[in-house]
Structures are given as C-alpha cells and as structure tokens.
Design a protein around this motif. Structure first.
Motif, PDB file in Angstrom:
ATOM      1  N   LEU A  26       0.728  -1.290   0.134  1.00  0.00           N
ATOM      2  CA  LEU A  26      -0.075   0.049  -0.127  1.00  0.00           C
ATOM      3  C   LEU A  26       0.991   1.113   0.002  1.00  0.00           C
ATOM      4  CD1 LEU A  26      -2.670  -1.271   2.490  1.00  0.00           C
ATOM      5  CD2 LEU A  26      -3.253  -0.545   0.203  1.00  0.00           C
ATOM      6  N   PHE A  27       1.910   1.104   0.693  1.00  0.00           N
ATOM      7  CA  PHE A  27       2.976   2.321   0.602  1.00  0.00           C
ATOM      8  C   PHE A  27       3.588   2.635  -0.438  1.00  0.00           C
ATOM      9  CE2 PHE A  27       7.014   4.300   1.376  1.00  0.00           C
ATOM     10  CZ  PHE A  27       6.596   5.442   2.411  1.00  0.00           C
ATOM     11  N   ASN A  28       3.989   1.349  -1.250  1.00  0.00           N
ATOM     12  CA  ASN A  28       4.477   1.633  -2.552  1.00  0.00           C
ATOM     13  C   ASN A  28       3.481   2.045  -3.766  1.00  0.00           C
ATOM     14  OD1 ASN A  28       6.904   0.424  -1.461  1.00  0.00           O
ATOM     15  ND2 ASN A  28       6.390  -1.497  -2.137  1.00  0.00           N
ATOM     16  N   GLN A  29       2.139   1.726  -3.363  1.00  0.00           N
ATOM     17  CA  GLN A  29       1.145   2.490  -4.180  1.00  0.00           C
ATOM     18  C   GLN A  29       0.586   3.594  -3.975  1.00  0.00           C
ATOM     19  OE1 GLN A  29      -1.974  -0.545  -4.875  1.00  0.00           O
ATOM     20  NE2 GLN A  29      -0.594  -2.316  -5.097  1.00  0.00           N
ATOM     21  N   GLY A  30       1.485   4.391  -2.892  1.00  0.00           N
ATOM     22  CA  GLY A  30       0.935   5.590  -2.493  1.00  0.00           C
ATOM     23  C   GLY A  30      -0.399   5.962  -1.706  1.00  0.00           C
ATOM     24  N   GLN A  31      -0.819   4.497  -1.234  1.00  0.00           N
ATOM     25  CA  GLN A  31      -1.994   4.519  -0.141  1.00  0.00           C
ATOM     26  C   GLN A  31      -1.322   4.962   1.167  1.00  0.00           C
ATOM     27  OE1 GLN A  31      -5.245   2.318  -1.352  1.00  0.00           O
ATOM     28  NE2 GLN A  31      -4.132   1.510  -3.190  1.00  0.00           N
ATOM     29  N   LEU A  32      -0.880   5.976   1.505  1.00  0.00           N
ATOM     30  CA  LEU A  32      -0.144   5.920   2.644  1.00  0.00           C
ATOM     31  C   LEU A  32      -1.159   6.045   4.176  1.00  0.00           C
ATOM     32  CD1 LEU A  32       2.196   9.055   1.949  1.00  0.00           C
ATOM     33  CD2 LEU A  32       2.315   6.512   1.439  1.00  0.00           C
ATOM     34  N   ASP A  33      -2.361   6.498   4.137  1.00  0.00           N
ATOM     35  CA  ASP A  33      -3.185   6.338   5.111  1.00  0.00           C
ATOM     36  C   ASP A  33      -3.666   4.832   5.389  1.00  0.00           C
ATOM     37  OD1 ASP A  33      -3.136   8.907   5.769  1.00  0.00           O
ATOM     38  OD2 ASP A  33      -4.915   9.478   4.694  1.00  0.00           O
ATOM     39  N   LYS A  34      -3.738   4.161   4.186  1.00  0.00           N
ATOM     40  CA  LYS A  34      -4.324   2.723   4.448  1.00  0.00           C
ATOM     41  C   LYS A  34      -3.105   1.956   4.881  1.00  0.00           C
ATOM     42  CE  LYS A  34      -8.183   3.060   1.117  1.00  0.00           C
ATOM     43  NZ  LYS A  34      -8.346   2.042  -0.177  1.00  0.00           N
ATOM     44  N   SER A  35      -1.941   2.363   4.504  1.00  0.00           N
ATOM     45  CA  SER A  35      -0.636   1.552   4.656  1.00  0.00           C
ATOM     46  C   SER A  35      -0.381   1.684   6.309  1.00  0.00           C
ATOM     47  CB  SER A  35       0.437   1.924   3.996  1.00  0.00           C
ATOM     48  OG  SER A  35       1.705   1.571   4.314  1.00  0.00           O
ATOM     49  N   ALA A  36      -0.517   2.899   6.780  1.00  0.00           N
ATOM     50  CA  ALA A  36      -0.425   3.281   8.020  1.00  0.00           C
ATOM     51  C   ALA A  36      -1.378   2.323   9.029  1.00  0.00           C
ATOM     52  CB  ALA A  36      -0.485   4.601   8.560  1.00  0.00           C
TER      53      ALA A  36
END
Length: 232
Positions: free
Chosen positions: A165-175
């Motif tokens: 998710l972080f790699n795909q730019g979905q930072l909030d979901k990644s966190a």
C-alpha cells in the motif's frame, strides 16, 4: 539435449532433482505428459511435490494455463498445492491474463498463500499502471489475512500489505494496516515469535521513513537472535 532429458526418464530415484525442468526449455505436450507419468512412480512425496510444482510453473510460463492448473491441483499437499497456484497466478499476471490470475488465486485453499497471491497480483497490476485493479486485489488480500487464525502468519502478511500500500501511494491505508499488525503483535504469547514480528514491523517502518516508530518497536524486541534492527 534430447539424450540429457531421456536420462531423467530412465533413472527414477526416490529423490528427483527438478531444477533441470526449467533449464530444459520448452517441452511438447507429449514430453510433459511423460514427465507427469514418471513423477507418479516416485516413492518420495517431497520429491514428487517439488517436481509437480516445477512442471506446473513451466506450463504456466509456456501459456498452457489449463494444463498448469491441472498439474498443480494434482499435488496431494494443500500447502504445496497452494504455493504452486500462487506462483501460477503471479506468472499469469505478468502475461497480462488478469482474469485467469484471479481465478487461480480464488481456488487457493491455504489462506496464507491466497493472501500472498493477491499481494503479488496487486504489485504487478500497480507496476502495469492498473491502480484500480491493484486496489481491489490488495483489499482481497487483506480480507483473507484477517481470517487467518495464526497471529504470526497474519502479522507477516499485514506487514507485506502495508508495504505494498505504501509503494502504491496509499499512505493512510498503509499506516492503518501497520497499526493492525502492531496490535496483533502484542497479543502473541510466544516471546520469540513476538520479537520476530516486532523486528519485521520495525524494519518496514524504517523503510517507510518512520524512524522514530521503528526505533521504538525495535527496543521492545526481546529475542536477541531476532534483534537485527538494534544490532544488540
């Protein structure tokens, strides 16, 4: 090359090396059929499963999806079968056969490999610029992961999902997913598994540039063997 291949068919030991299958290059349908027949007489189950996985993957690489799935599904161990299907699904995505890849992932029975399959599919879809499909795949991975009863396995996958998710730019979901992994880590009773999980969490947080959090969780690692992050 033909004489080298035939020697594998003549000598059928209990343990059969399968690396040569990939090195041999494209084989005809008859050659694969002969291979599968030879495998059935092996008395060593591990060798048989290893060869079946190698053959199923080579079939997938050659675009023979139906044959690859048939070969993989003939494996008599669910974990190895699921691993083989995960590898086939990954290969199908690389070939642009997205729907076939999803079908393959859906028939995987082992939740760890099913989730792992969806993560790999999502990463490849994102690499191809198909972000909406990538999001769908990673969501399916998360749903599978949450159904896993083993906390250690669940955390391993949650870390991988957070990373993707972080790699795909979905930072909030990644966190959010990473916090879920952290919460699960505190519920692990085995100190060694908890330490390994915290090490994985700390390492991924560092990769994401969250160094203060990474250090904080690294300090909670009790298992000296797992404590690679702190260097203690």
């Amino acid at each position: 090359h033909a004489s080298n291949r035939s020697s594998h068919f003549v000598h059928l030991p209990d343990e059969w090396e399968s690396d040569w299958i990939a090195e041999a290059g494209p084989c005809s349908g008859l050659q694969f059929e002969l291979l599968l027949h030879c495998i059935q007489v092996l008395s060593n189950d591990y060798g048989k499963r290893t060869a079946q996985k190698a053959i199923s993957f080579e079939l997938a690489k050659q675009g023979k999806t139906e044959e690859a799935l048939t070969c993989a599904q003939s494996i008599n161990d669910e974990s190895n079968k699921s691993e083989a299907l995960r590898d086939i699904s990954t290969e199908l995505v690389k070939q642009g056969k997205i729907e076939d890849a999803y079908i393959c992932a859906r028939i995987i029975s082992h939740l760890f490999y099913k989730s792992s399959s969806y993560i790999v599919v999502s990463a490849e879809l994102a690499r191809q610029g198909k972000f909406e499909e990538a999001t769908t795949a990673i969501h399916r991975a998360l749903m599978c992961t949450r159904d896993i009863s083993n906390l250690f396995d669940m955390i391993t996958l949650l870390i991988d999902i957070s990373a993707e998710l972080f790699n795909q730019g979905q930072l909030d979901k990644s966190a959010s997913v990473m916090h879920e992994a952290i919460s699960c880590a505190w519920d692990i009773s085995d100190d060694s598994e908890k330490s390994i999980s915290l090490k994985g969490i700390s390492t991924e947080l560092a990769k994401q540039g969250k160094f203060d959090e990474a250090i904080a969780y690294a300090q909670d690692i009790k298992d000296e063997k797992a404590n690679i992050v702190t260097g203690k």
